[in-house]
Design a protein around this motif. Structure first.
Motif, PDB file in Angstrom:
ATOM      1  N   ASP A 110      52.033  62.689  21.468  1.00 57.99           N
ATOM      2  CA  ASP A 110      50.592  62.461  21.586  1.00 57.99           C
ATOM      3  C   ASP A 110      50.167  62.317  23.035  1.00 57.99           C
ATOM      4  OD1 ASP A 110      50.226  62.639  18.900  1.00 57.99           O
ATOM      5  OD2 ASP A 110      50.172  60.477  18.531  1.00 57.99           O
ATOM      6  N   HIS A 111      51.063  61.809  23.870  1.00 51.06           N
ATOM      7  CA  HIS A 111      50.735  61.616  25.279  1.00 51.06           C
ATOM      8  C   HIS A 111      51.292  62.738  26.165  1.00 51.06           C
ATOM      9  CE1 HIS A 111      50.085  57.543  23.641  1.00 51.06           C
ATOM     10  NE2 HIS A 111      49.166  57.459  24.580  1.00 51.06           N
ATOM     11  N   GLY A 112      51.845  63.759  25.518  1.00 55.27           N
ATOM     12  CA  GLY A 112      52.317  64.926  26.257  1.00 55.27           C
ATOM     13  C   GLY A 112      53.478  64.646  27.184  1.00 55.27           C
ATOM     14  N   GLN A 113      54.324  63.666  26.829  1.00 59.38           N
ATOM     15  CA  GLN A 113      55.399  63.273  27.730  1.00 59.38           C
ATOM     16  C   GLN A 113      56.778  63.743  27.280  1.00 59.38           C
ATOM     17  OE1 GLN A 113      55.067  59.035  27.937  1.00 59.38           O
ATOM     18  NE2 GLN A 113      53.111  59.068  29.007  1.00 59.38           N
ATOM     19  N   LEU A 114      56.870  64.434  26.149  1.00 59.38           N
ATOM     20  CA  LEU A 114      58.180  64.822  25.652  1.00 59.38           C
ATOM     21  C   LEU A 114      58.836  65.834  26.581  1.00 59.38           C
ATOM     22  CD1 LEU A 114      60.123  64.570  23.085  1.00 59.38           C
ATOM     23  CD2 LEU A 114      59.284  66.851  22.584  1.00 59.38           C
ATOM     24  N   LYS A 115      60.090  65.578  26.924  1.00 61.23           N
ATOM     25  CA  LYS A 115      60.857  66.499  27.755  1.00 61.23           C
ATOM     26  C   LYS A 115      62.000  67.058  26.922  1.00 61.23           C
ATOM     27  CE  LYS A 115      58.463  65.432  31.447  1.00 61.23           C
ATOM     28  NZ  LYS A 115      57.354  66.297  31.839  1.00 61.23           N
ATOM     29  N   LEU A 140      56.071  61.148   8.299  1.00 61.75           N
ATOM     30  CA  LEU A 140      56.171  61.653   9.675  1.00 61.75           C
ATOM     31  C   LEU A 140      57.064  62.880   9.792  1.00 61.75           C
ATOM     32  CD1 LEU A 140      56.540  58.273  11.566  1.00 61.75           C
ATOM     33  CD2 LEU A 140      54.701  59.916  11.886  1.00 61.75           C
ATOM     34  N   GLY A 141      57.935  63.076   8.804  1.00 63.43           N
ATOM     35  CA  GLY A 141      58.965  64.100   8.911  1.00 63.43           C
ATOM     36  C   GLY A 141      58.469  65.497   9.224  1.00 63.43           C
ATOM     37  N   LEU A 142      57.570  66.028   8.386  1.00 63.70           N
ATOM     38  CA  LEU A 142      57.146  67.413   8.571  1.00 63.70           C
ATOM     39  C   LEU A 142      56.208  67.596   9.763  1.00 63.70           C
ATOM     40  CD1 LEU A 142      56.767  68.668   4.896  1.00 63.70           C
ATOM     41  CD2 LEU A 142      58.530  69.279   6.571  1.00 63.70           C
ATOM     42  N   SER A 143      55.449  66.556  10.108  1.00 62.75           N
ATOM     43  CA  SER A 143      54.615  66.673  11.316  1.00 62.75           C
ATOM     44  C   SER A 143      55.516  66.727  12.549  1.00 62.75           C
ATOM     45  CB  SER A 143      53.612  65.519  11.424  1.00 62.75           C
ATOM     46  OG  SER A 143      54.258  64.270  11.409  1.00 62.75           O
ATOM     47  N   TYR A 144      56.583  65.943  12.515  1.00 56.55           N
ATOM     48  CA  TYR A 144      57.578  65.985  13.604  1.00 56.55           C
ATOM     49  C   TYR A 144      58.248  67.357  13.667  1.00 56.55           C
ATOM     50  CZ  TYR A 144      62.147  65.246  15.796  1.00 56.55           C
ATOM     51  OH  TYR A 144      63.275  65.371  16.566  1.00 56.55           O
ATOM     52  N   VAL A 145      58.644  67.877  12.493  1.00 51.84           N
ATOM     53  CA  VAL A 145      59.282  69.195  12.428  1.00 51.84           C
ATOM     54  C   VAL A 145      58.380  70.264  13.045  1.00 51.84           C
ATOM     55  CG1 VAL A 145      59.930  71.047  10.822  1.00 51.84           C
ATOM     56  CG2 VAL A 145      60.790  68.725  10.468  1.00 51.84           C
ATOM     57  N   LYS A 146      57.108  70.265  12.659  1.00 56.89           N
ATOM     58  CA  LYS A 146      56.171  71.274  13.168  1.00 56.89           C
ATOM     59  C   LYS A 146      56.004  71.170  14.687  1.00 56.89           C
ATOM     60  CE  LYS A 146      51.590  73.255  12.214  1.00 56.89           C
ATOM     61  NZ  LYS A 146      50.777  73.061  13.417  1.00 56.89           N
ATOM     62  N   LEU A 147      55.887  69.947  15.177  1.00 56.77           N
ATOM     63  CA  LEU A 147      55.715  69.755  16.615  1.00 56.77           C
ATOM     64  C   LEU A 147      56.940  70.231  17.395  1.00 56.77           C
ATOM     65  CD1 LEU A 147      53.956  66.280  16.611  1.00 56.77           C
ATOM     66  CD2 LEU A 147      53.009  68.394  17.550  1.00 56.77           C
ATOM     67  N   ILE A 148      58.127  69.936  16.882  1.00 56.62           N
ATOM     68  CA  ILE A 148      59.351  70.361  17.561  1.00 56.62           C
ATOM     69  C   ILE A 148      59.473  71.890  17.544  1.00 56.62           C
ATOM     70  CG2 ILE A 148      61.877  70.352  17.455  1.00 56.62           C
ATOM     71  CD1 ILE A 148      60.675  67.795  18.621  1.00 56.62           C
ATOM     72  N   VAL A 149      59.201  72.483  16.379  1.00 54.77           N
ATOM     73  CA  VAL A 149      59.288  73.951  16.275  1.00 54.77           C
ATOM     74  C   VAL A 149      58.302  74.604  17.240  1.00 54.77           C
ATOM     75  CG1 VAL A 149      58.834  75.917  14.745  1.00 54.77           C
ATOM     76  CG2 VAL A 149      60.176  73.972  13.917  1.00 54.77           C
ATOM     77  N   GLU A 150      57.067  74.100  17.282  1.00 62.66           N
ATOM     78  CA  GLU A 150      56.062  74.686  18.178  1.00 62.66           C
ATOM     79  C   GLU A 150      56.398  74.424  19.644  1.00 62.66           C
ATOM     80  OE1 GLU A 150      52.283  73.270  16.760  1.00 62.66           O
ATOM     81  OE2 GLU A 150      52.228  74.772  15.134  1.00 62.66           O
TER      82      GLU A 150
END
Length: 197
Positions: A34-39, A158-168
């Protein structure tokens, strides 16, 4: 009775703690997103190796329910660039859902193929399926599909929202095909290493 198939209290506690830890980790990961910090830690990944490892981890659970888990690695090129930890979580989450959302003996098939510049992994189950009206929201954060008579489903949605974010985040896409009482198929397309920077 085989002791390996009979859960003990310490085993149950350990399993529940692990699941809670996974949920907490996903909450933190979603907050970071959400904060755009994932590396992402980009490295060369053989998807067949990851899928094989995750499938082996789930095999005992499937067999305990007298189910079947198949892996059909048909992609000729299975190497992508990505974060192995997050990609492992994605595959694990899909298998977890395939196990959870069935009221009968689980039958899960994982298959792979190549489509143009993509590695494609499909996870098919024989679960309760998802209605069309729910499919539109299935990847929304905190959304949980009504499970009907399946009462043992736990989690925070949270599972599938996490999956979608990681895939994208890996420049990929995820698609769902499903019908009530006929199971679901999740298709993930990830760009092959040969076609990424």
């Amino acid at each position: 009775m085989n002791r390996r198939t009979c859960p003990t209290f310490p085993g149950i506690i350990q399993s529940e703690s692990r699941q809670l830890g996974t949920q907490v980790e996903r909450v933190l990961q979603m907050a970071i997103f959400d904060h755009g910090q994932l590396k992402l830690k980009d490295q060369e990944i053989d998807m067949h190796e990851i899928i094989e490892t995750v499938a082996q981890n789930f095999l005992l659970q499937v067999e305990r329910r007298e189910g079947k888990l198949e892996f059909l690695p048909e992609a000729e090129n299975s190497v992508i660039t990505g974060d192995s930890v997050h990609i492992t979580n994605v595959i694990s989450n899909l298998l977890e859902n395939a196990m959870k959302y069935t009221g009968r003996t689980p039958e899960i098939r994982i298959s792979t193929r190549n489509e143009e510049r993509f590695f494609v992994v499909s996870v098919r189950d024989n679960g309760i399926g998802i209605r069309k009206e729910d499919q539109k929201r299935i990847f929304d954060k905190f959304y949980r599909v009504p499970t009907g008579n399946v009462h043992n489903v736990k989690g925070f949605g949270l599972g599938l929202s996490y999956v979608k974010l990681i895939v994208e985040a890996h420049q990929g896409t995820i698609r769902l095909k499903s019908e009530p009482n006929k199971g679901s198929v999740f298709d993930i397309h990830l760009p092959l290493k040969a076609y990424t920077g």
